[in-house]
Design a protein around this motif. Structure first.
Motif, PDB file in Angstrom:
ATOM      1  N   GLU A  69       0.812  -1.210   0.000  1.00  0.00           N
ATOM      2  CA  GLU A  69       0.000   0.000   0.000  1.00  0.00           C
ATOM      3  C   GLU A  69       0.851   1.268   0.000  1.00  0.00           C
ATOM      4  N   ASP A  70       2.118   1.151   0.408  1.00  0.00           N
ATOM      5  CA  ASP A  70       2.983   2.329   0.428  1.00  0.00           C
ATOM      6  C   ASP A  70       3.788   2.475  -0.867  1.00  0.00           C
ATOM      7  N   SER A  71       3.482   1.644  -1.880  1.00  0.00           N
ATOM      8  CA  SER A  71       4.248   1.707  -3.130  1.00  0.00           C
ATOM      9  C   SER A  71       4.049   2.991  -3.932  1.00  0.00           C
ATOM     10  N   PRO A  72       2.898   3.702  -3.812  1.00  0.00           N
ATOM     11  CA  PRO A  72       2.748   4.934  -4.604  1.00  0.00           C
ATOM     12  C   PRO A  72       3.866   5.948  -4.411  1.00  0.00           C
ATOM     13  N   GLY A  73       4.419   6.047  -3.208  1.00  0.00           N
ATOM     14  CA  GLY A  73       5.520   6.983  -2.990  1.00  0.00           C
ATOM     15  C   GLY A  73       6.720   6.655  -3.850  1.00  0.00           C
ATOM     16  N   ALA A  74       7.074   5.354  -3.890  1.00  0.00           N
ATOM     17  CA  ALA A  74       8.198   4.933  -4.725  1.00  0.00           C
ATOM     18  C   ALA A  74       7.878   5.105  -6.198  1.00  0.00           C
ATOM     19  N   LEU A  75       6.647   4.808  -6.583  1.00  0.00           N
ATOM     20  CA  LEU A  75       6.261   4.967  -7.982  1.00  0.00           C
ATOM     21  C   LEU A  75       6.360   6.423  -8.426  1.00  0.00           C
ATOM     22  N   ASP A  76       5.875   7.340  -7.583  1.00  0.00           N
ATOM     23  CA  ASP A  76       5.936   8.754  -7.940  1.00  0.00           C
ATOM     24  C   ASP A  76       7.370   9.201  -8.187  1.00  0.00           C
ATOM     25  N   LYS A  77       8.271   8.722  -7.358  1.00  0.00           N
ATOM     26  CA  LYS A  77       9.683   9.080  -7.514  1.00  0.00           C
ATOM     27  C   LYS A  77      10.239   8.539  -8.833  1.00  0.00           C
ATOM     28  N   SER A 100      -1.364  -7.928  -5.953  1.00  0.00           N
ATOM     29  CA  SER A 100      -0.197  -7.548  -6.745  1.00  0.00           C
ATOM     30  C   SER A 100      -0.577  -7.123  -8.157  1.00  0.00           C
ATOM     31  N   ASN A 101      -1.429  -7.920  -8.805  1.00  0.00           N
ATOM     32  CA  ASN A 101      -1.723  -7.688 -10.220  1.00  0.00           C
ATOM     33  C   ASN A 101      -2.760  -6.598 -10.461  1.00  0.00           C
ATOM     34  N   VAL A 102      -3.881  -6.688  -9.754  1.00  0.00           N
ATOM     35  CA  VAL A 102      -4.962  -5.728  -9.981  1.00  0.00           C
ATOM     36  C   VAL A 102      -4.714  -4.432  -9.213  1.00  0.00           C
ATOM     37  N   LEU A 103      -4.582  -4.540  -7.894  1.00  0.00           N
ATOM     38  CA  LEU A 103      -4.361  -3.324  -7.107  1.00  0.00           C
ATOM     39  C   LEU A 103      -3.022  -2.688  -7.463  1.00  0.00           C
ATOM     40  N   GLY A 104      -2.011  -3.523  -7.712  1.00  0.00           N
ATOM     41  CA  GLY A 104      -0.710  -2.984  -8.117  1.00  0.00           C
ATOM     42  C   GLY A 104      -0.780  -2.246  -9.441  1.00  0.00           C
ATOM     43  N   SER A 105      -1.533  -2.792 -10.399  1.00  0.00           N
ATOM     44  CA  SER A 105      -1.689  -2.118 -11.687  1.00  0.00           C
ATOM     45  C   SER A 105      -2.418  -0.791 -11.527  1.00  0.00           C
ATOM     46  N   ILE A 106      -3.456  -0.780 -10.707  1.00  0.00           N
ATOM     47  CA  ILE A 106      -4.190   0.467 -10.471  1.00  0.00           C
ATOM     48  C   ILE A 106      -3.261   1.518  -9.869  1.00  0.00           C
ATOM     49  N   ARG A 107      -2.361   1.086  -8.981  1.00  0.00           N
ATOM     50  CA  ARG A 107      -1.388   2.036  -8.409  1.00  0.00           C
ATOM     51  C   ARG A 107      -0.486   2.609  -9.496  1.00  0.00           C
ATOM     52  N   VAL A 108      -0.099   1.775 -10.456  1.00  0.00           N
ATOM     53  CA  VAL A 108       0.725   2.264 -11.568  1.00  0.00           C
ATOM     54  C   VAL A 108      -0.072   3.264 -12.404  1.00  0.00           C
ATOM     55  N   PHE A 109      -1.325   2.949 -12.696  1.00  0.00           N
ATOM     56  CA  PHE A 109      -2.152   3.860 -13.501  1.00  0.00           C
ATOM     57  C   PHE A 109      -2.306   5.214 -12.796  1.00  0.00           C
ATOM     58  N   GLU A 110      -2.594   5.166 -11.499  1.00  0.00           N
ATOM     59  CA  GLU A 110      -2.789   6.411 -10.746  1.00  0.00           C
ATOM     60  C   GLU A 110      -1.497   7.215 -10.653  1.00  0.00           C
ATOM     61  N   ALA A 111      -0.372   6.519 -10.491  1.00  0.00           N
ATOM     62  CA  ALA A 111       0.909   7.224 -10.439  1.00  0.00           C
ATOM     63  C   ALA A 111       1.245   7.855 -11.787  1.00  0.00           C
ATOM     64  N   THR A 112       0.819   7.206 -12.872  1.00  0.00           N
ATOM     65  CA  THR A 112       1.022   7.767 -14.209  1.00  0.00           C
ATOM     66  C   THR A 112       0.322   9.118 -14.339  1.00  0.00           C
ATOM     67  N   VAL A 113      -0.866   9.211 -13.760  1.00  0.00           N
ATOM     68  CA  VAL A 113      -1.612  10.480 -13.783  1.00  0.00           C
ATOM     69  C   VAL A 113      -0.902  11.527 -12.933  1.00  0.00           C
ATOM     70  N   ARG A 114      -0.521  11.144 -11.707  1.00  0.00           N
ATOM     71  CA  ARG A 114       0.125  12.119 -10.810  1.00  0.00           C
ATOM     72  C   ARG A 114       1.428  12.649 -11.400  1.00  0.00           C
ATOM     73  N   ALA A 115       2.171  11.764 -12.077  1.00  0.00           N
ATOM     74  CA  ALA A 115       3.462  12.170 -12.651  1.00  0.00           C
ATOM     75  C   ALA A 115       3.305  12.835 -14.017  1.00  0.00           C
ATOM     76  N   ARG A 116       2.059  12.904 -14.490  1.00  0.00           N
ATOM     77  CA  ARG A 116       1.769  13.526 -15.791  1.00  0.00           C
ATOM     78  C   ARG A 116       2.552  12.856 -16.920  1.00  0.00           C
ATOM     79  N   VAL A 117       2.610  11.549 -16.879  1.00  0.00           N
ATOM     80  CA  VAL A 117       3.247  10.794 -17.960  1.00  0.00           C
ATOM     81  C   VAL A 117       2.257  10.717 -19.119  1.00  0.00           C
ATOM     82  N   PRO A 118       2.650  11.096 -20.324  1.00  0.00           N
ATOM     83  CA  PRO A 118       1.683  11.187 -21.427  1.00  0.00           C
ATOM     84  C   PRO A 118       1.322   9.869 -22.102  1.00  0.00           C
TER      85      PRO A 118
END
Length: 342
Positions: A60-68, A95-113
């Motif tokens: 659950e704390d992976s978003p911080g690392a993803l944002d970086k 890992s697969n579903v919730l982890g993927s959602i974390r990647v998608f959300e981090a993509t938005v926060r980081a403004r990755v196009p």
């Protein structure tokens, strides 16, 4: 890609079967400035031009690392996937579903196009086994009894909503068939057949026969060819889904020819009963539910990838499968040491 010479690309699941091929393909592209491969653990793997980072998407704390890691990225290729344990679907869901959602959300926060997501033929609802196969408009409701298919299908629905909410992000979904290469064969054998089935058993003189099962028709692609499709998806201004597979469609006769073994018609119920017993005895990690799904997977029509991406596989399905079988017998593993060409 000549107009994107400073591209910085982040790849999750970068130490897996497809991940190692993708980061290698990107590192060799002169228009890609940097590649960051993310995995749960730092690999003992050296690929020139590839930097490594760690993140556990199930936490659950992976978003911080993803944002970086995603800060300043021009594209995210999301490949991370956990196949085991099949006996505890909550673990793979986290890992697969919730982890993927974390990647998608981090993509938005980081403004990755750009977001390129690894979906699968397993996301598709049962369909025709005949060619030319189903295109990307075929329903993606999966086979509900298999955790792998449920998870891939669920993420298709998540991305449907994601694209509506974030139209400025270019989303690409890759839906390949089975992906094989020699370097990942040892890991794949352990994942699906288990540690108690030695690769040396896959010798023609030790195989009594190849079972011919109703519905046993599936498609294969070499992981390095899949990597070129992922690279093209980043380089080309495309959206939507792409089926990926090589020719020909593999069936029991094709397997028999590759293994120099006799083909014998066997009832699928008999094979499933044997697999169920082995799975409950913990002799094999692959569940009978996945067996059911494989027999129902549709044949893919890959015309869109050919026409829109300009992508063509360089190896036939037999060549990809032969590469995998060679790696199984040799115990090849690309997670350690320097990269060896396929």
């Amino acid at each position: 890609m000549s107009t994107h010479e400073s591209l910085r690309i982040v790849v999750t699941g970068a130490t897996g079967n497809v991940g190692t091929s993708v980061v290698k393909a990107l590192s060799e592209d002169p228009d890609v400035a940097s590649v960051l491969g993310l995995a749960r653990r730092l690999p003992k793997l050296s690929i020139p031009g590839v930097a490594w980072g760690t993140v556990d998407l199930s936490r659950e704390d992976s978003p911080g690392a993803l944002d970086k890691h995603l800060a300043g990225a021009d594209a995210v290729i999301h490949l991370a996937w956990r196949f085991q344990p099949t006996r505890d679907p909550v673990v793979t869901w986290q890992s697969n579903v919730l982890g993927s959602i974390r990647v998608f959300e981090a993509t938005v926060r980081a403004r990755v196009p750009v977001l390129v997501h690894a979906s699968s033929v397993g996301a598709y609802s049962p369909g025709t086994k005949d060619e030319p196969g189903v295109d990307e408009e075929w329903p993606t409701y999966g086979w509900p009894d298999a955790a792998y298919c449920r998870e891939k299908s669920y993420l298709e629905r998540v991305l449907d909503t994601f694209e509506l909410r974030h139209p400025g992000i270019r989303v690409v979904r890759m839906r390949p068939g089975f992906l094989f290469k020699e370097q990942a064969a040892s890991e794949q054998r352990r994942t699906f057949a288990g540690r108690y089935v030695p690769g040396a058993l896959l010798r023609p003189d030790l195989l009594p026969f190849v079972p011919d099962l109703e519905g046993l028709r599936f498609q294969i692609l070499h992981s390095d060819d899949a990597a070129q499709a992922y690279r093209a998806a980043v380089a080309t201004d495309v959206r939507g889904a792409f089926n990926l597979a090589a020719e020909p469609v593999i069936d029991a006769q094709q397997l028999g020819d590759l293994l120099d073994a006799k083909v014998v018609r066997v009832p699928a119920t008999l094979m499933r009963s044997a697999l169920t017993a082995a799975w409950h005895a913990r002799a094999v990690p692959a569940s009978p539910h996945l067996f059911d799904a494989v027999l129902r997977l549709p044949v893919l029509n890959c015309s869109r990838a050919h026409d829109v991406l300009g992508w063509q596989p360089t190896r036939t399905a037999q060549e990809a499968l032969s590469s995998f079988l060679r790696g199984v017998r040799r115990g090849t593993n690309d997670r350690e040491g320097k990269w060896a060409p396929g």
